[in-house]
Write an enzyme that holds these catalytic residues in place. Structure first.
Site, PDB file in Angstrom:
ATOM      1  N   GLY A   1     172.115 126.945  58.045  1.00 21.59           N
ATOM      2  CA  GLY A   1     172.496 127.426  56.917  1.00 21.59           C
ATOM      3  C   GLY A   1     172.110 127.253  55.370  1.00 21.59           C
ATOM      4  O   GLY A   1     170.898 126.413  55.661  1.00 21.59           O
ATOM      5  N   THR A   2     172.231 127.885  54.538  1.00 21.74           N
ATOM      6  CA  THR A   2     171.667 127.672  53.229  1.00 21.74           C
ATOM      7  C   THR A   2     171.784 126.236  52.622  1.00 21.74           C
ATOM      8  O   THR A   2     171.093 125.567  52.087  1.00 21.74           O
ATOM      9  CB  THR A   2     172.314 128.604  51.982  1.00 21.74           C
TER      10      THR A   2
ATOM     11  N   GLY B   1     179.121 136.466  48.636  1.00 15.67           N
ATOM     12  CA  GLY B   1     180.250 135.384  48.522  1.00 15.67           C
ATOM     13  C   GLY B   1     180.970 135.897  47.158  1.00 15.67           C
ATOM     14  O   GLY B   1     180.561 135.812  46.114  1.00 15.67           O
TER      15      GLY B   1
ATOM     16  N   GLU C   1     182.800 132.750  51.496  1.00 16.78           N
ATOM     17  CA  GLU C   1     181.974 133.636  51.936  1.00 16.78           C
ATOM     18  C   GLU C   1     182.722 135.009  52.453  1.00 16.78           C
ATOM     19  O   GLU C   1     183.980 134.668  52.723  1.00 16.78           O
ATOM     20  CB  GLU C   1     181.089 133.056  53.080  1.00 16.78           C
TER      21      GLU C   1
ATOM     22  N   ALA D   1     117.335 175.167  46.802  1.00 21.81           N
ATOM     23  CA  ALA D   1     118.505 175.351  47.373  1.00 21.81           C
ATOM     24  C   ALA D   1     118.209 174.947  49.009  1.00 21.81           C
ATOM     25  O   ALA D   1     117.008 175.465  49.751  1.00 21.81           O
ATOM     26  CB  ALA D   1     119.143 176.613  47.468  1.00 21.81           C
TER      27      ALA D   1
ATOM     28  N   ARG E   1     168.471 141.401  60.359  1.00 20.53           N
ATOM     29  CA  ARG E   1     168.893 142.925  59.889  1.00 20.53           C
ATOM     30  C   ARG E   1     167.656 143.905  59.741  1.00 20.53           C
ATOM     31  O   ARG E   1     167.984 144.961  59.596  1.00 20.53           O
ATOM     32  CB  ARG E   1     169.871 142.935  58.903  1.00 20.53           C
TER      33      ARG E   1
ATOM     34  N   SER F   1     121.415 173.690  45.529  1.00 18.73           N
ATOM     35  CA  SER F   1     122.812 173.700  46.685  1.00 18.73           C
ATOM     36  C   SER F   1     122.285 173.317  47.913  1.00 18.73           C
ATOM     37  O   SER F   1     121.126 173.787  48.386  1.00 18.73           O
ATOM     38  CB  SER F   1     123.294 175.069  46.629  1.00 18.73           C
TER      39      SER F   1
ATOM     40  N   ALA G   1     163.528 130.659  52.443  1.00 20.25           N
ATOM     41  CA  ALA G   1     162.907 132.080  53.074  1.00 20.25           C
ATOM     42  C   ALA G   1     163.009 131.498  54.620  1.00 20.25           C
ATOM     43  O   ALA G   1     161.942 132.241  55.156  1.00 20.25           O
ATOM     44  CB  ALA G   1     161.657 132.131  52.418  1.00 20.25           C
TER      45      ALA G   1
HETATM   46  C1  UD1 Z   1     174.269 134.277  50.509  1.00 19.25           C
HETATM   47  C2  UD1 Z   1     175.422 133.391  49.853  1.00 19.25           C
HETATM   48  C3  UD1 Z   1     176.399 133.999  49.498  1.00 19.25           C
HETATM   49  C4  UD1 Z   1     175.811 134.941  48.226  1.00 19.25           C
HETATM   50  C5  UD1 Z   1     174.577 135.765  48.845  1.00 19.25           C
HETATM   51  C6  UD1 Z   1     173.651 136.209  47.686  1.00 19.25           C
HETATM   52  C7  UD1 Z   1     175.530 131.275  51.219  1.00 19.25           C
HETATM   53  C8  UD1 Z   1     176.313 130.576  52.447  1.00 19.25           C
HETATM   54  N1  UD1 Z   1     175.912 132.478  51.126  1.00 19.25           N
HETATM   55  O1  UD1 Z   1     174.616 134.927  51.468  1.00 19.25           O
HETATM   56  O2  UD1 Z   1     177.581 133.331  48.700  1.00 19.25           O
HETATM   57  O3  UD1 Z   1     176.604 136.183  47.760  1.00 19.25           O
HETATM   58  O4  UD1 Z   1     173.696 134.818  49.509  1.00 19.25           O
HETATM   59  O5  UD1 Z   1     172.533 137.202  48.251  1.00 19.25           O
HETATM   60  O6  UD1 Z   1     174.588 130.790  50.744  1.00 19.25           O
HETATM   61  N2  UD1 Z   1     168.123 130.709  54.609  1.00 19.25           N
HETATM   62  C9  UD1 Z   1     167.290 129.608  55.015  1.00 19.25           C
HETATM   63  N3  UD1 Z   1     168.010 128.890  55.956  1.00 19.25           N
HETATM   64  C10 UD1 Z   1     169.031 128.998  56.577  1.00 19.25           C
HETATM   65  C11 UD1 Z   1     169.643 130.217  56.236  1.00 19.25           C
HETATM   66  C12 UD1 Z   1     169.481 131.008  55.302  1.00 19.25           C
HETATM   67  O7  UD1 Z   1     166.442 129.527  54.520  1.00 19.25           O
HETATM   68  O8  UD1 Z   1     169.421 128.161  57.444  1.00 19.25           O
HETATM   69  C13 UD1 Z   1     167.601 131.628  53.514  1.00 19.25           C
HETATM   70  C14 UD1 Z   1     167.554 133.124  54.070  1.00 19.25           C
HETATM   71  O9  UD1 Z   1     165.986 133.059  54.447  1.00 19.25           O
HETATM   72  C15 UD1 Z   1     167.688 133.984  52.783  1.00 19.25           C
HETATM   73  C16 UD1 Z   1     168.614 132.854  51.850  1.00 19.25           C
HETATM   74  O10 UD1 Z   1     168.711 131.443  52.535  1.00 19.25           O
HETATM   75  O11 UD1 Z   1     166.726 134.008  51.721  1.00 19.25           O
HETATM   76  C17 UD1 Z   1     170.126 133.589  51.901  1.00 19.25           C
HETATM   77  O12 UD1 Z   1     170.734 133.637  53.290  1.00 19.25           O
HETATM   78  P1  UD1 Z   1     171.478 134.878  53.813  1.00 19.25           P
HETATM   79  O13 UD1 Z   1     171.645 134.822  55.214  1.00 19.25           O
HETATM   80  O14 UD1 Z   1     170.467 136.164  53.302  1.00 19.25           O
HETATM   81  O15 UD1 Z   1     172.769 134.803  52.792  1.00 19.25           O
HETATM   82  P2  UD1 Z   1     173.755 135.487  52.626  1.00 19.25           P
HETATM   83  O16 UD1 Z   1     174.370 135.892  53.867  1.00 19.25           O
HETATM   84  O17 UD1 Z   1     173.207 136.922  51.892  1.00 19.25           O
HETATM   85 CA    CA Z   2     170.781 137.488  51.706  1.00 19.88          CA
END
Ligand code: UD1
Ligand code: CA
Length: 449
Positions: free
Chosen positions: A81-82, A144, A158, A426, A17, A408, A11
């Site tokens: 990144g995730t 993805g 992706e 009243a 967006r 009333s 999160a």
């Molecule tokens: C991601 C997936 C995608 C999948 C989609 C489903 C990856 C690379 N891609 O894309 O394959 O189909 O979700 O909804 O994982 N976040 C962090 N730290 C970061 C980046 C993101 O905590 O550095 C969190 C965001 O807050 C979010 C979640 O990870 O809750 C997903 O990130 P988001 O950028 O929404 O990924 P998508 O582009 O939706």
């Molecule tokens: Ca997302």
């Protein structure tokens, strides 16, 4: 060794967006922040040891919610990144032999069953590295793509890194993962940022796991709507509509008539008894429990209320109030905080009630303000009665005895006690206590000879 099942919820994204000063995961659907839903689904699936990855801006806002579920937060300073977010989450969890569920915080429709299915996939046989939730979705989609080689999952690409051919694949990565912890820890530091966004993608762990001899077993979710992510306010509204309909369906299955689910606004965890009817344009929320054979609406709002059996509420607002059986409220009544309404009470049009107890059978049928008052059994409050509870500095109480008759347009200047069976004429302006059975008239009110 014990098989621990723990979760990492991501999160830390800024949710750009949403175009909002408020962190995305705190935007609400059906009365709860987005993040509440995956945390709740994880808890229901029996996973309570949860680390939520946040950022420094988001953290103070979400930490209390996470703590409510018994979890904790960890800060990812830079959103790289995730995959990077999961590295941070893993560092906050002491290594164990077990399973790590990863979920994204922006998925309000996710169910406990989806987590259970991903877990079943990773546990399906020895040596599996990952149970991966996938779903078929209508194209185009920004999700993805799950690329298979024969039956087997080979990798995730992706959307923005897809070849034109890969883009036509309609099996998507839902964003829910059940990793074998050893396997995940063995590959998580090998991610590289060699992609369109220059980020560490969690999704690249799939190829790394397979290369390490740890197969990925898919768990296909039959209803793709359950794994929708909320990235902007349009998706927020779509998620709300789906969730609201699901909540309405649950109550309808349990015996509640909802005349128009599209204009009935419900929240999770409501109790509504059988054979109750909800008319259109009605919102019911908070900690509310409604009895059987109740009618609510149209055009009503109920929050944090306990409503007894057989109550009728029409075009009214009832907040933070307890209502006994067979009470009639409205149209156009406003019960706004801390009221206790006894059985068979009638509160009619244009009556406002605050911090007031009405005992059984009392009636205030028209045009009244009852604040900081106690109204005795079967007392009758005439049209236009006002409890003058505020002297400009402090609030004062009004007590009205059983079977009293308030004429009333009586003006009752608190603090004031009107006895049982007493009467005010009243238009009386009552500035002194009235004894049991006494009758007063005029301004200021004096005993009627
Ligand atoms: C991601 C997936 C995608 C999948 C989609 C489903 C990856 C690379 N891609 O894309 O394959 O189909 O979700 O909804 O994982 N976040 C962090 N730290 C970061 C980046 C993101 O905590 O550095 C969190 C965001 O807050 C979010 C979640 O990870 O809750 C997903 O990130 P988001 O950028 O929404 O990924 P998508 O582009 O939706
Ligand atoms: Ca997302």
């Amino acid at each position: 060794m014990e098989r621990a099942t723990r979760a990492i919820v991501l999160a830390a994204g800024m949710g750009t967006r949403m175009k909002s000063s408020r962190p995305k995961v705190l935007h609400e659907v059906c009365g709860r922040p987005l993040l509440w839903y995956p945390l709740r689904a994880l808890a229901t699936a029996g996973i309570r040891d949860t680390v939520v990855v946040t950022n420094a801006v988001v953290d103070p806002h979400v930490a209390p919610l996470v703590a409510e579920f018994g979890g904790r937060t960890v800060i990812q300073e830079q959103q790289r990144g995730t995959g990077h977010a999961v590295q941070i989450g893993l560092r906050a969890l002491p290594p164990a032999a077990g399973t790590i569920v990863v979920a994204y915080g922006d998925m309000p429709l996710v169910t406990p069953e989806i987590f259970a299915d991903a877990l079943a996939a990773v546990w399906s046989h020895d040596g599996v590295g990952l149970g991966l939730t996938t779903a078929r979705m209508p194209l185009p989609s920004s999700f993805g793509r799950v690329i298979r080689s024969g039956e087997a999952v080979a990798r995730i690409v992706e959307e923005r890194d897809c070849s034109p051919e890969e883009r036509t694949v309609d099996e998507m990565n839902a964003g829910i993962y059940a990793f074998d912890e050893h396997s995940l820890r063995a590959v998580i530091d090998d991610l590289s940022a060699d992609n369109a966004q220059q980020e560490l993608y969690l999704t690249d762990t799939i190829e790394l796991l397979i290369r390490a001899g740890r197969p990925v077993v898919p768990a296909v979710c039959a209803d793709h709507r359950l794994v929708l992510g909320v990235n902007d306010r349009i998706e927020l509204a779509e998620a709300r509509a789906i969730l609201n309909r699901t909540l309405c369906d649950q109550h309808m299955r349990a015996g509640v008539t909802i005349v128009d689910p599209a204009t009935t606004y419900l929240e999770p965890d409501l109790i509504i008894g059988a054979d109750s009817v909800v008319y259109p344009n009605t919102a019911i929320g908070g900690k509310t429990a409604i009895g059987a054979r109740v009618t609510v609406g149209p055009n009503s709002r109920i929050s944090n209320a306990t409503i007894g059996d057989g109550v009728q509420i029409t075009e009214s607002v009832v907040l933070d109030t307890q209502v006994g059986a067979h009470v009639r409220i409205g149209p156009f009544a406003h019960l706004r905080q801390g009221n206790v309404v006894g059985a068979d009470v009638h509160i009619g049009n244009f009556v406002e009630v605050k911090n007031t107890t009405l005992h059984a059978g009392a009636k205030a049928n028209h045009l009244a303000y009852l604040g900081d008052a106690e109204i005795g059994e079967r007392a009758n409050i005439g049209a236009g009665t006002i409890t003058c509870n505020f002297d400009g500095t402090s609030k004062h109480r009004t007590e009205i005895g059983a079977r009293a008759f308030i004429g009333s347009n009586s003006t009752l200047v608190a603090p004031l006690r009107i006895g049982a069976g007493a009467l005010t004429g009243a238009g009386a302006v009552v500035i002194r206590d009235v004894a049991d059975g006494e009758r007063v008239v005029g301004n200021p009110a004096r005993p009627l000879k």
